[in-house]
Structures are given as structure tokens and as C-alpha cells.
Write a protein that holds these residues in place. Structure first.
Motif, PDB file in Angstrom:
ATOM      1  N   GLY A  34     -90.874 -70.317  17.780  1.00 50.65           N
ATOM      2  CA  GLY A  34     -90.888 -71.180  16.606  1.00 50.65           C
ATOM      3  C   GLY A  34     -90.078 -70.605  15.455  1.00 50.65           C
ATOM      4  N   TRP A  35     -90.197 -69.303  15.238  1.00 48.79           N
ATOM      5  CA  TRP A  35     -89.385 -68.656  14.202  1.00 48.79           C
ATOM      6  C   TRP A  35     -87.901 -68.716  14.562  1.00 48.79           C
ATOM      7  CZ3 TRP A  35     -90.546 -68.061   9.459  1.00 48.79           C
ATOM      8  CH2 TRP A  35     -91.841 -67.807   9.055  1.00 48.79           C
ATOM      9  N   GLY A  36     -87.611 -68.614  15.848  1.00 49.89           N
ATOM     10  CA  GLY A  36     -86.228 -68.766  16.286  1.00 49.89           C
ATOM     11  C   GLY A  36     -85.688 -70.137  15.939  1.00 49.89           C
ATOM     12  N   ILE A  91     -76.769 -74.271  22.852  1.00 50.16           N
ATOM     13  CA  ILE A  91     -76.354 -73.998  24.232  1.00 50.16           C
ATOM     14  C   ILE A  91     -77.391 -73.138  24.934  1.00 50.16           C
ATOM     15  CG2 ILE A  91     -74.619 -72.889  25.686  1.00 50.16           C
ATOM     16  CD1 ILE A  91     -72.562 -73.572  23.498  1.00 50.16           C
ATOM     17  N   ILE A  92     -77.791 -72.057  24.276  1.00 50.29           N
ATOM     18  CA  ILE A  92     -78.737 -71.129  24.900  1.00 50.29           C
ATOM     19  C   ILE A  92     -80.112 -71.763  25.036  1.00 50.29           C
ATOM     20  CG2 ILE A  92     -79.919 -68.913  24.606  1.00 50.29           C
ATOM     21  CD1 ILE A  92     -77.371 -67.885  23.250  1.00 50.29           C
ATOM     22  N   ALA A  93     -80.593 -72.395  23.954  1.00 53.11           N
ATOM     23  CA  ALA A  93     -81.920 -73.022  24.017  1.00 53.11           C
ATOM     24  C   ALA A  93     -81.955 -74.111  25.081  1.00 53.11           C
ATOM     25  CB  ALA A  93     -82.283 -73.602  22.653  1.00 53.11           C
ATOM     26  N   GLY A  94     -80.912 -74.942  25.123  1.00 51.47           N
ATOM     27  CA  GLY A  94     -80.866 -76.004  26.121  1.00 51.47           C
ATOM     28  C   GLY A  94     -80.816 -75.477  27.539  1.00 51.47           C
ATOM     29  N   THR A  95     -80.036 -74.418  27.735  1.00 55.11           N
ATOM     30  CA  THR A  95     -79.935 -73.823  29.069  1.00 55.11           C
ATOM     31  C   THR A  95     -81.258 -73.238  29.515  1.00 55.11           C
ATOM     32  OG1 THR A  95     -77.601 -73.300  28.678  1.00 55.11           O
ATOM     33  CG2 THR A  95     -78.713 -72.130  30.469  1.00 55.11           C
ATOM     34  N   TYR A 101     -77.518 -67.555  14.558  1.00 56.11           N
ATOM     35  CA  TYR A 101     -77.597 -68.208  15.870  1.00 56.11           C
ATOM     36  C   TYR A 101     -77.923 -67.201  16.970  1.00 56.11           C
ATOM     37  CZ  TYR A 101     -75.695 -72.677  14.218  1.00 56.11           C
ATOM     38  OH  TYR A 101     -75.525 -73.880  13.596  1.00 56.11           O
ATOM     39  N   PHE A 102     -77.323 -66.030  16.892  1.00 48.50           N
ATOM     40  CA  PHE A 102     -77.564 -64.998  17.910  1.00 48.50           C
ATOM     41  C   PHE A 102     -79.017 -64.533  17.872  1.00 48.50           C
ATOM     42  CE2 PHE A 102     -77.586 -60.458  19.120  1.00 48.50           C
ATOM     43  CZ  PHE A 102     -77.158 -60.587  20.428  1.00 48.50           C
ATOM     44  N   ILE A 103     -79.530 -64.309  16.666  1.00 48.32           N
ATOM     45  CA  ILE A 103     -80.927 -63.883  16.533  1.00 48.32           C
ATOM     46  C   ILE A 103     -81.866 -64.981  17.037  1.00 48.32           C
ATOM     47  CG2 ILE A 103     -82.738 -63.304  14.859  1.00 48.32           C
ATOM     48  CD1 ILE A 103     -80.524 -61.997  13.158  1.00 48.32           C
ATOM     49  N   ALA A 104     -81.548 -66.232  16.688  1.00 53.13           N
ATOM     50  CA  ALA A 104     -82.379 -67.347  17.143  1.00 53.13           C
ATOM     51  C   ALA A 104     -82.406 -67.423  18.672  1.00 53.13           C
ATOM     52  CB  ALA A 104     -81.854 -68.663  16.565  1.00 53.13           C
ATOM     53  N   ALA A 105     -81.254 -67.228  19.292  1.00 52.42           N
ATOM     54  CA  ALA A 105     -81.180 -67.273  20.754  1.00 52.42           C
ATOM     55  C   ALA A 105     -82.025 -66.170  21.378  1.00 52.42           C
ATOM     56  CB  ALA A 105     -79.729 -67.147  21.200  1.00 52.42           C
ATOM     57  N   ILE A 121     -85.377 -66.648  23.925  1.00 51.41           N
ATOM     58  CA  ILE A 121     -85.523 -66.015  25.237  1.00 51.41           C
ATOM     59  C   ILE A 121     -86.756 -65.123  25.274  1.00 51.41           C
ATOM     60  CG2 ILE A 121     -84.444 -64.408  26.863  1.00 51.41           C
ATOM     61  CD1 ILE A 121     -81.733 -65.425  25.820  1.00 51.41           C
ATOM     62  N   TYR A 122     -86.952 -64.323  24.219  1.00 49.65           N
ATOM     63  CA  TYR A 122     -88.110 -63.428  24.173  1.00 49.65           C
ATOM     64  C   TYR A 122     -89.413 -64.230  24.105  1.00 49.65           C
ATOM     65  CZ  TYR A 122     -91.260 -59.723  22.626  1.00 49.65           C
ATOM     66  OH  TYR A 122     -92.304 -58.838  22.513  1.00 49.65           O
ATOM     67  N   GLY A 123     -89.388 -65.322  23.315  1.00 50.88           N
ATOM     68  CA  GLY A 123     -90.577 -66.165  23.222  1.00 50.88           C
ATOM     69  C   GLY A 123     -90.933 -66.789  24.549  1.00 50.88           C
ATOM     70  N   LEU A 124     -89.919 -67.264  25.280  1.00 56.62           N
ATOM     71  CA  LEU A 124     -90.170 -67.854  26.593  1.00 56.62           C
ATOM     72  C   LEU A 124     -90.732 -66.826  27.562  1.00 56.62           C
ATOM     73  CD1 LEU A 124     -89.911 -70.430  28.311  1.00 56.62           C
ATOM     74  CD2 LEU A 124     -87.664 -69.632  29.017  1.00 56.62           C
ATOM     75  N   LYS A 125     -90.235 -65.601  27.481  1.00 55.75           N
ATOM     76  CA  LYS A 125     -90.741 -64.536  28.349  1.00 55.75           C
ATOM     77  C   LYS A 125     -92.228 -64.287  28.082  1.00 55.75           C
ATOM     78  CE  LYS A 125     -89.877 -59.743  29.768  1.00 55.75           C
ATOM     79  NZ  LYS A 125     -91.290 -59.334  29.664  1.00 55.75           N
ATOM     80  N   ARG A 126     -92.615 -64.296  26.826  1.00 54.20           N
ATOM     81  CA  ARG A 126     -94.033 -64.076  26.491  1.00 54.20           C
ATOM     82  C   ARG A 126     -94.897 -65.264  26.891  1.00 54.20           C
ATOM     83  NH1 ARG A 126     -95.172 -59.657  23.744  1.00 54.20           N
ATOM     84  NH2 ARG A 126     -97.166 -60.490  22.989  1.00 54.20           N
ATOM     85  N   MET A 127     -94.297 -66.439  26.970  1.00 55.05           N
ATOM     86  CA  MET A 127     -95.060 -67.607  27.409  1.00 55.05           C
ATOM     87  C   MET A 127     -95.400 -67.555  28.892  1.00 55.05           C
ATOM     88  SD  MET A 127     -93.179 -70.753  25.432  1.00 55.05           S
ATOM     89  CE  MET A 127     -92.438 -70.459  23.830  1.00 55.05           C
ATOM     90  N   ALA A 128     -94.792 -66.648  29.621  1.00 51.87           N
ATOM     91  CA  ALA A 128     -95.043 -66.554  31.066  1.00 51.87           C
ATOM     92  C   ALA A 128     -96.444 -66.040  31.368  1.00 51.87           C
ATOM     93  CB  ALA A 128     -94.003 -65.646  31.717  1.00 51.87           C
ATOM     94  N   SER A 129     -97.098 -65.403  30.399  1.00 56.24           N
ATOM     95  CA  SER A 129     -98.450 -64.883  30.608  1.00 56.24           C
ATOM     96  C   SER A 129     -99.412 -65.555  29.646  1.00 56.24           C
ATOM     97  CB  SER A 129     -98.477 -63.365  30.371  1.00 56.24           C
ATOM     98  OG  SER A 129     -99.816 -62.888  30.330  1.00 56.24           O
ATOM     99  N   PRO A 130    -100.588 -65.978  30.119  1.00 56.48           N
ATOM    100  CA  PRO A 130    -101.567 -66.595  29.213  1.00 56.48           C
ATOM    101  C   PRO A 130    -101.980 -65.671  28.078  1.00 56.48           C
ATOM    102  CG  PRO A 130    -102.184 -66.955  31.505  1.00 56.48           C
ATOM    103  CD  PRO A 130    -101.066 -65.968  31.523  1.00 56.48           C
ATOM    104  N   VAL A 131    -101.946 -64.374  28.333  1.00 51.46           N
ATOM    105  CA  VAL A 131    -102.377 -63.411  27.321  1.00 51.46           C
ATOM    106  C   VAL A 131    -101.425 -63.410  26.127  1.00 51.46           C
ATOM    107  CG1 VAL A 131    -102.904 -60.978  26.888  1.00 51.46           C
ATOM    108  CG2 VAL A 131    -103.446 -61.990  29.113  1.00 51.46           C
ATOM    109  N   THR A 132    -100.134 -63.565  26.378  1.00 52.00           N
ATOM    110  CA  THR A 132     -99.130 -63.470  25.311  1.00 52.00           C
ATOM    111  C   THR A 132     -98.491 -64.819  24.970  1.00 52.00           C
ATOM    112  OG1 THR A 132     -97.426 -62.926  26.960  1.00 52.00           O
ATOM    113  CG2 THR A 132     -98.582 -61.095  25.922  1.00 52.00           C
ATOM    114  N   ALA A 133     -98.963 -65.904  25.596  1.00 55.03           N
ATOM    115  CA  ALA A 133     -98.318 -67.207  25.416  1.00 55.03           C
ATOM    116  C   ALA A 133     -98.346 -67.670  23.964  1.00 55.03           C
ATOM    117  CB  ALA A 133     -98.984 -68.245  26.317  1.00 55.03           C
ATOM    118  N   ARG A 134     -99.467 -67.468  23.293  1.00 58.97           N
ATOM    119  CA  ARG A 134     -99.588 -67.934  21.916  1.00 58.97           C
ATOM    120  C   ARG A 134     -98.555 -67.252  21.015  1.00 58.97           C
ATOM    121  NH1 ARG A 134    -103.646 -70.443  18.925  1.00 58.97           N
ATOM    122  NH2 ARG A 134    -103.577 -70.033  16.696  1.00 58.97           N
ATOM    123  N   SER A 135     -98.438 -65.928  21.151  1.00 58.20           N
ATOM    124  CA  SER A 135     -97.460 -65.209  20.333  1.00 58.20           C
ATOM    125  C   SER A 135     -96.037 -65.598  20.731  1.00 58.20           C
ATOM    126  CB  SER A 135     -97.650 -63.692  20.482  1.00 58.20           C
ATOM    127  OG  SER A 135     -97.424 -63.278  21.816  1.00 58.20           O
TER     128      SER A 135
END
Length: 473
Positions: free
Chosen positions: A39-41, A250-254, A11-15, A19-33
Motif C-alpha cells: 500500500g505504501w508502494g 509495468i512492474i506492478a502489472g507484471t 518508481y523504483f522504490i515503489a516497485a 514485490i516485497y509486499g507480495l512476498k510477505r503476502m505468501a504467508s498468513p503470518v506476514t500477509a497483513r504487513s
């Protein structure tokens, strides 16, 4: 003991991956990754939840075999449906798919709440857990039914906005009634036992509320609606995560709830509408829709003439809209852009925050065609450049380029930030016909002295423009 440690670590790793995936989605360059990482989370979180049901949850022991079969069947159906629909969906249908999937998230949270309340597990765990289950059930149910209405509107299955007499009083009554039933469920507690009918009526009222909140809202406001219900879904999932004591939920929903809330605020600001109007369905009620007397007349131009004007220009700004997505003309558009760039023309794309039918719709559309991110600009970054543009061309956009938003107080779009296409030396508008936008307001840009209309399907128009430019070489 070790199994519990492994599950908590998962659960901790998934959380962290969420968070890291959402951070990368903030830029079009890294959004896909970023999407892949998140998704792996989710995969890890699902596996951890499955292990929890096998090894930790004593309530599942009695019906363990049946539960395993149900989980496997549910996973197979969910994965199969998502894979098939995801591969099949067209770019023009992406907004309704997002609305539908968002509704499924809210529905899942509501289903968890219903299960915990009907079984009495929530009440047995105390007042706080019961309150969170009730709130999550209420919000999730509203997100489910509201998102389904949004999907129906975006998919063309519900073409009219439906307003009941005293709509706001009815909505207020449903909301207060749901809260009252939720309070009664909470007050009864585990010892008294909550009648199943009471819980059922609670969820029915919440579902009806979601429908009636969304039916009065027009298609032009769907980007705000989608982001709002996205926030609702995240909040409901977080509440149910507390009920199930599941940290990943909890973390994903927040994270989803906070991101959806920020996006809703941004969308509302881009449309110059307070968030209270979003919640209480006051869209489009700010003015009487009177177009008044518009000076000038519409002037038509051939696609070849517009193409040649852009070919010999120094700076061209392109404004994409939903019509571009409908025509599936993004690939031909970028082919034309590359011809202009080869000639030395400075070409840029201008994106309005609510262009399309969902937040970021135009960005996704251009990314699909391979348009480089460094020539795509948001409204606040490019609006001042229109005054220096030789040509601005609008493809399928309407209300987001209407100058009436600046000065016509009677207009429903008055005060909405727009792209300053009318400031360009010459503007071309590619449009199928002379119809109005979703707001029902005549577009003053179409009548401006420096604007010419290029009538036709965007795909066919772009083909004609490409042929015209190639003939010059």
C-alpha cells in the motif's frame, strides 16, 4: 533533471515495495504487513505520477490547472469511496468487493488505452506502443465488464447462468472482430488518422465479450473467474505501463498478472478443470448431472449430541464453507474450538482451495476470528488425516466434500479433488436444509452411514454446541 531523477527513484522504490509486499503476502503470518508495505508502494507511485504530470509531461502544460483539479477530485472520490466501502463491507461480501475492485483496475487500464488511442498519442509513438495500447485496451475492457458480471452474480443480483444459442461461436466472433478492429487501428497509424467511431466500436465489442464470457459461468466457479480476471487486469496494466513509459505500472502489472495466472492454474487444478474450460466457459458441462441411486438415508442429530461427541474425541477436523460466512459464525466456532482444546482435543481446520466465493476466502474468515495459523491446513496437507479423525464436522460446505467426485463419472464434479470427510469415524454436517450445492449434485456424504445432519443456521448451532459443552463442566 533533478525532478526526473526523483520521480524515477520513486518508481523504483515503489516497485521494490510491491514485490516485497507480495512476498510477505505468501504467508498468513506476514500477509497483513505485506498489504501495508504494498500500500505504501502504491502511495509513492501515485505521488510520483502526480509529479510526472506537473514537471515532465509537456502535453499537460496547456491544461495544467484543469488537470491538477481533475486529479485531486479523482483521488478524493477514489479514496473516499474505497475507505467507506472497505470499512462497511461484511466478510460475506468480500468476494464481490474483490471482483468489483479488480474490474476497476481493468477499467483504468482500458481508460488509459482509450485516452492514448483517441488522442493519437499511442499512434504517434510508433507501432509497438500502438499494439500494446490496443492489447491493453482489449484485455482491460474484458476484465472490467467480466468482473462486473462476476460481482453481480456474487452479490445475488444475477442469479441465473445465461447461455445464448451458439455461445462459443458468438464469443469467437466478438474476439476476432475486436482483434480485426485493433489491427485496423494499428495499421492506420498516426498519419492516416484513426476514425473515433472505429476505436469506439473496438471498445464496445471488447466490453460485450467480457459480459458474454462470464454470464454462462455459475457461482461455484467464481473463485477461478476472479483469479483469471485478476491476471487479465495485471496484464492490461503492464501493457499500458509500456505505453505511458511508467516503470511502476509495468512492474506492478507484471507481478499481478503472473500471480493471477499462477492462482488461476491452482484453482483450475483444484477443480480438475483445464484452463481452456475456464477461458471458453465450459464450466459444469462435463457431465449430465445424473445423481443415480444413492444408497443410505439422511440421519439427523441434535447440536448438543454432536458437541458432546467432539468434546470426548481425540482428534477433530473442521471443514468451513460459505455457509459459515453467511451465518457470520466464525467467532462462535473459534470459541467452541477453544473449549475443545482446553479439554485436550486435537482440533484442526481443513481448507479446500475453492471453498467460499474467492481464493483464500475461508482463510480470511478464520483469521478474522483469530484462529491460529498453525491449526489451519490446506487440502493436500490434511487429507490423509481424516482416516485418523474421530469426528469431522462440515459447516456450510457442499461440493468440496462430495465423494461422488471420486467415482461418479456422470457428475459435473467428477475428478475434482475433495476433502476426505467421509473417511472420518463420524461426520457431522451443519446445514440449513437438504438443498444441493452450486453444482446441483446431491451430496453422497449426507447419506453415508457415518454421517449425521445437524440442521440449522451455523451461528445458532454453534451457540447450542457451546452451551452443551459448558454444561459438562
Amino acid at each position: 533533471m533533478y525532478a526526473n531523477f526523483i520521480i524515477e527513484a520513486a518508481y523504483f522504490i515503489a516497485a521494490l515495495l510491491f514485490i516485497y509486499g507480495l512476498k510477505r503476502m505468501a504467508s498468513p503470518v506476514t500477509a497483513r504487513s505485506g498489504i501495508v508495505v504494498a500500500g505504501w508502494g502504491m502511495v509513492i507511485a501515485v505521488v510520483a505520477a502526480f509529479l510526472y504530470g506537473l514537471d515532465v509531461n509537456p502535453r499537460a502544460e496547456e491544461h495544467l490547472t484543469v488537470n491538477i483539479i481533475l486529479v485531486i477530485v479523482a483521488l478524493a472520490l477514489g479514496i473516499g469511496w474505497a475507505w467507506f466501502s472497505g470499512k462497511k463491507v461484511a466478510m460475506t461480501d468480500m468476494p464481490q468487493m474483490v471482483a468489483l475492485y479488480n474490474g476497476m483496475g481493468g477499467g483504468a487500464a482500458a481508460a488509459i488505452a482509450a485516452s492514448e488511442l483517441f488522442s493519437g498519442n499511442a499512434q504517434a509513438h510508433g507501432l509497438v506502443v500502438t499494439i500494446l495500447a490496443v492489447l491493453g485496451g482489449l484485455i482491460g475492457s474484458v476484465a472490467l465488464s467480466g468482473s462486473l458480471v462476476a460481482w453481480a452474480k456474487l452479490d445475488g443480483r444475477m442469479n441465473k447462468t445465461l447461455r445464448l444459442p451458439s455461445q462459443q461461436w458468438i464469443n469467437a466472433g466478438l474476439f476476432l472482430g475486436s482483434l480485426a478492429l485493433g489491427a485496423a487501428i494499428t495499421a492506420m497509424g498516426a498519419e492516416a488518422g484513426v476514425p473515433m467511431l472505429l476505436i469506439a466500436v473496438f471498445f464496445i465489442l471488447a466490453l460485450i465479450l467480457g459480459v458474454l464470457l462470464t454470464t454462462p459461468i455459475g457461482g461455484a466457479d467464481m473463485p477461478v473467474v476472479i483469479s483469471l480476471y485478476n491476471a487479465f487486469t495485471g496484464l492490461a496494466v503492464a501493457f499500458e505501463g509500456f505505453v505511458l513509459q511508467n516503470p511502476a505500472m509495468i512492474i506492478a502489472g507484471t507481478v499481478v498478472g503472473s500471480a493471477g495466472t499462477l492462482l488461476t492454474l491452482m484453482m483450475a487444478k483444484a477443480m480438475n478443470r483445464p484452463v481452456s474450460n475456464v477461458i471458453f466457459s465450459q464450466f459444469g458441462e462435463g457431465g449430465d448431472g445424473d445423481d443415480g441411486d444413492i444408497e443410505g438415508s439422511m440421519k439427523s442429530a441434535e447440536a448438543s449430541d454432536a458437541a458432546i461427541a467432539m468434546y470426548y474425541a481425540s482428534k477433530v477436523i473442521i471443514v468451513p464453507g460459505y455457509g459459515l460466512a453467511v451465518a457470520q459464525a466464525q467467532h462462535k466456532l473459534y470459541e467452541f474450538v477453544k473449549l475443545l482444546q482446553k479439554q485436550g482435543v486435537d482440533v484442526r481446520f481443513a481448507i479446500h482451495p475453492v471453498a467460499g466465493r474467492m481464493p483464500g476466502h475461508m482463510n480470511v474468515l478464520l483469521a478474522e476470528a483469530g484462529v491460529p495459523y498453525d491449526i489451519i491446513f490446506d487440502l493436500e496437507d490434511i487429507n490423509e488425516d481424516f482416516g485418523q479423525a474421530d469426528v469431522a464436522i462440515v459447516l456450510g460446505a457442499n461440493d468440496v466434500v462430495n465423494p461422488a467426485a471420486r467415482h461418479r463419472k456422470s457428475s459435473p464434479i467428477y475428478g475434482m479433488p475433495i476433502l476426505n470427510v467421509d473417511y472420518a469415524q463420524q461426520a457431522y454436517v451443519v446445514k440449513r436444509g437438504q438443498g444441493k450445492g452450486y453444482s446441483g449434485v446431491e451430496n453422497e456424504l449426507f447419506f453415508a452411514e457415518n454421517t449425521s445432519m445437524v440442521y440449522g443456521d451455523a451461528q445458532k448451532v454453534m451457540v447450542q454446541m457451546i452451551e452443551a459443552v459448558k454444561s459438562l463442566g
